[in-house]
Design a protein around this motif. Sequence first.
Motif, PDB file in Angstrom:
ATOM      1  N   GLU A  10       0.841  -1.201   0.000  1.00 34.12           N
ATOM      2  CA  GLU A  10       0.000   0.000   0.000  1.00 34.12           C
ATOM      3  C   GLU A  10       0.874   1.248   0.000  1.00 34.12           C
ATOM      4  O   GLU A  10       1.907   1.289   0.682  1.00 34.12           O
ATOM      5  N   GLU A  11       0.417   2.260  -0.706  1.00 32.24           N
ATOM      6  CA  GLU A  11       1.178   3.504  -0.813  1.00 32.24           C
ATOM      7  C   GLU A  11       1.425   4.131   0.562  1.00 32.24           C
ATOM      8  O   GLU A  11       2.484   4.718   0.817  1.00 32.24           O
ATOM      9  N   ALA A  12       0.454   3.974   1.457  1.00 32.69           N
ATOM     10  CA  ALA A  12       0.573   4.581   2.788  1.00 32.69           C
ATOM     11  C   ALA A  12       1.844   4.132   3.495  1.00 32.69           C
ATOM     12  O   ALA A  12       2.465   4.909   4.234  1.00 32.69           O
ATOM     13  N   ALA A  13       2.229   2.884   3.249  1.00 34.26           N
ATOM     14  CA  ALA A  13       3.414   2.351   3.918  1.00 34.26           C
ATOM     15  C   ALA A  13       4.682   3.036   3.421  1.00 34.26           C
ATOM     16  O   ALA A  13       5.670   3.138   4.146  1.00 34.26           O
ATOM     17  N   ILE A  14       4.640   3.493   2.182  1.00 29.07           N
ATOM     18  CA  ILE A  14       5.791   4.220   1.635  1.00 29.07           C
ATOM     19  C   ILE A  14       5.782   5.660   2.149  1.00 29.07           C
ATOM     20  O   ILE A  14       6.787   6.179   2.630  1.00 29.07           O
ATOM     21  N   ARG A  15       4.599   6.296   2.079  1.00 29.31           N
ATOM     22  CA  ARG A  15       4.483   7.697   2.510  1.00 29.31           C
ATOM     23  C   ARG A  15       4.885   7.872   3.978  1.00 29.31           C
ATOM     24  O   ARG A  15       5.364   8.934   4.375  1.00 29.31           O
ATOM     25  N   GLU A  16       4.666   6.829   4.766  1.00 31.29           N
ATOM     26  CA  GLU A  16       5.006   6.898   6.181  1.00 31.29           C
ATOM     27  C   GLU A  16       6.490   7.219   6.390  1.00 31.29           C
ATOM     28  O   GLU A  16       6.856   7.967   7.302  1.00 31.29           O
ATOM     29  N   ILE A  17       7.343   6.640   5.526  1.00 32.16           N
ATOM     30  CA  ILE A  17       8.782   6.835   5.732  1.00 32.16           C
ATOM     31  C   ILE A  17       9.385   7.765   4.685  1.00 32.16           C
ATOM     32  O   ILE A  17      10.516   8.205   4.836  1.00 32.16           O
ATOM     33  N   ALA A  18       8.650   8.028   3.612  1.00 33.53           N
ATOM     34  CA  ALA A  18       9.145   8.935   2.579  1.00 33.53           C
ATOM     35  C   ALA A  18       7.969   9.744   2.038  1.00 33.53           C
ATOM     36  O   ALA A  18       7.436   9.460   0.965  1.00 33.53           O
ATOM     37  N   PRO A  19       7.520  10.751   2.817  1.00 37.00           N
ATOM     38  CA  PRO A  19       6.297  11.474   2.447  1.00 37.00           C
ATOM     39  C   PRO A  19       6.444  12.226   1.129  1.00 37.00           C
ATOM     40  O   PRO A  19       5.466  12.411   0.401  1.00 37.00           O
ATOM     41  N   ASP A  20       7.647  12.607   0.816  1.00 35.97           N
ATOM     42  CA  ASP A  20       7.865  13.480  -0.330  1.00 35.97           C
ATOM     43  C   ASP A  20       8.622  12.703  -1.405  1.00 35.97           C
ATOM     44  O   ASP A  20       9.851  12.702  -1.448  1.00 35.97           O
ATOM     45  N   LEU A  21       7.884  12.033  -2.264  1.00 32.98           N
ATOM     46  CA  LEU A  21       8.518  11.148  -3.251  1.00 32.98           C
ATOM     47  C   LEU A  21       8.738  11.879  -4.571  1.00 32.98           C
ATOM     48  O   LEU A  21       7.982  12.781  -4.930  1.00 32.98           O
ATOM     49  N   ASP A  22       9.772  11.449  -5.298  1.00 25.97           N
ATOM     50  CA  ASP A  22       9.977  11.979  -6.649  1.00 25.97           C
ATOM     51  C   ASP A  22       8.967  11.359  -7.617  1.00 25.97           C
ATOM     52  O   ASP A  22       8.513  11.991  -8.558  1.00 25.97           O
ATOM     53  N   SER A  23       8.669  10.087  -7.414  1.00 30.22           N
ATOM     54  CA  SER A  23       7.719   9.422  -8.314  1.00 30.22           C
ATOM     55  C   SER A  23       7.100   8.244  -7.590  1.00 30.22           C
ATOM     56  O   SER A  23       7.652   7.736  -6.614  1.00 30.22           O
TER      57      SER A  23
END
Lengths: 503, 363
Positions: B330-343
């Motif tokens: 899930e995207e939320a799991a990524i946003r949790e540790i890297a809220p500001d993604l390049d892509s």
Amino acid sequence: MIRNGSIIQPRFHVHRSTECVNCRKCIAECSFGVHSWDEKNKRMKADSSKCVDCQRCVVYCPVDALSITRNENIMHPNHAWCEDSLNEIYRQAETGGVLLSSMGAPDRKVPSYFPRILLNASQVTNPSIDPLREPMETTTFIGRRPESIERDLNGKLIDNLPPHLELKEPIMFAAMSYGAVSLNVHKALAMASEALGTYWNTGEGGLHEDLYKYGKNTIVQVASGRFGVHPDYLSAGAAVEIKIGQGAKPGIGGHLTGAKIHGDIAKTRMVPEGIDAISPAPHHDIYSIEDLRQLVSMIKEATNYTKPVIVKVAAVHNIAPIASGIARSGADIIEIDGFRGGTGAAPVRIRDNVGIPIELALAAVDQRLRDEHIRSQISIIASGSIRNSADAAKAIALGADAVSIGTAALCALGCHLCASCQTGKCAWGIATQEGDLMKRLDPEKGAERLYNLVHAWKREIEEIMGGMGINSIEALRGNRLALRGVGLTQKELDVLGIKHAGE
Amino acid sequence: MREGEVRIPSGCAIAGIFARDGKRINGRTIRDSIAVMHERSNGLGGGYAGYGIYPQYKEYYAMHIFYDDMAAREECERYLDAAFDIINLSKIPTRPNPNITDAPLIWRYFVTPLPHRLSDSLLDEEEYVVRTVIRLNNSIKGCYVFSCGKNMGVFKAVGYPEDVADFYRLEEYEGYSWTAHGRYPTNTPGWWGGSHPFALLDLSVVHNGEISSYDANRRAVEMYGYSCNLLTDTEVITYILDYLKRRVHLTLEESASVIAAPFWNTISLKGEEEGKRLAYLRKMFSEFLVTGPFSILVGFGGGMMALNDRLKLRSLVVGEKDRTVYFASEEAAIREIAPDLDSIFSPKGGEPVIVHLDEGVRA
């Protein structure tokens, strides 16, 4: 009553209701001479003793006046000496002959395992797949596979696969020879195979010159009699099959009576007209496994390594080591024909007592080839009583790459399993060479019925696969956890390599 | 009932982080990511694989082993002693966690094959290690080697992933690559070996899904000396990848084209050369086609691969920030540790996403 000195009573009883309008259609349809017109009494009559219960007259009676039952007369009840046993004794006492019959073994005392195997389906943890909405792949490639990959100097993979057969569905038509069946049957099979993207098999009687145009969907057979085998024939097909044995008569050769060998049949078989064509029991150039290897090599040389070679054997007791030997003989594909496989003529005692059921043979062979680490190098075709799409799916889950169907195909053409092929009087125009009878089978209509049957099975297999969450046939192959046995002993389950339902 | 006695399907959460520039990522980060997907696990299995975590022992195979009791340990150590030079051995450090119970004995060994035993075996070094591990797992009761790669290690238990991280003190490890798994099995496996990741040498797999081709794949891979004792999908996928990559010498991309082979009609739309290549792989290795829903993260020395089944029946997203790549169910799991993604994107079914360390970066 005593007929022609025989004490054998008719097996069947032909009934005619008052609906009969004396149109005499049944007289024309019956090739066994059951029906006749009684001029004296001005009514139709039937000689039930001649009836084989092929259902031709019943189906063609315009007013549904006919029906056939077992003879209601009962012989003194005795389980050990049942009616059929006694009649066989009477027949042999009267004739001194070997009992002949045809089609597959009918005895229900030998178990049929497919009906006792159940298929799986997805629930909750894994979605089933709707074949009407999602891709569902039944295309099957069969042939030999090399042991390792090869790369060119740039590291690109080299296609080192020997020639393969591509089947649009894992169902092909079993070998039935021209002579045993009529030319129209061959035509129908060839046309249907082309439309379906599968293969039919010439059987051992050669390929009629009119059918060379279907070569890319044809498997040409080389049997012990070598009938009709010549360089053009070998090159005409998509694959060459060496027939060692047949499920209906393991260890036995073939015998086509001279009466059936005339005109094109003699020409196609390359034998004199009117003389019996006898296939020896063994190939006289194959007395051992190393000889098979040489024949495989010879056929490959003769066809310039462009055709896969299939070796067809009957399912016998030690089928697993036999298959292992075949796998190492250079053959590309093994076809195993089970106990209930059909035939145009076989001694009853052989048909009903020799060999083992395809389910057990197939499971044993697949497992043995895996134990020897060679299963992935060779393909397996299973045959001998594949009655419907579920049987086919179960055979594939047990380990077959594809199945072939003979009896089911003939039934699609009208066969009613009267097991009288050996008489040559087939009322359905299938197993006959008599002009008027042959005309009863229209090859175009026959091809359409064969197409319909296999296409319907394909759709059912797709539903079965989709239900299990499988969308490609290779994921079903050898997937024995998709199967459970019911009412089988532990030994049977062990041989089949499946668990019992509930486990 | 122990894992391997019955086949247990399970749903799951997966997450991964990979630093292309070799940046060292603390184990706490992957824990924070997988913990977001708490709802996708049911507390019956969690685990992690970290790469680059043992720089001081990177030449040695790190064996992580569960023991049921001291007898199993003694028997196994006798065996290890005869096959390997043991450079270092210790208990794996843990801390008590109220939600992690029934812990087995958990030991770690850094080993290298004894040269004369290796040469006598006529095997290459990796095959020697693999066979030893398979033998240990098959023959010593109460002993289970769950990690055996170089400069990498698996940490797994029965419990929620965040508790598992706490138990193993994951914040004490740093590596350039991590994968994580939260398991949702449909009955109680009650055994730690059944948790993910599943690993062989430096190849580790975390997996979400249930493969419908399981027994076809299992019976095929068992022909090549593997033995699927756990009856789990992940185990069979790991063995297939190990076989294709290490034994057949297919590339990872080629292996992906085998296990998630394109549909025949997709292949027919490819150019002639590509179509031929894909058709060859599909025909040559048809028994390794994996059907049914799955998303997997495959960790290996110097890289990671994410792959979905060809119908994409399981979610999987990939995000990038600078030189770091994030994977999760899930995207939320990524946003949790890297809220500001390049892509961020969802890979298509059957299309592998493969990342490697940048050139010149040493693991």
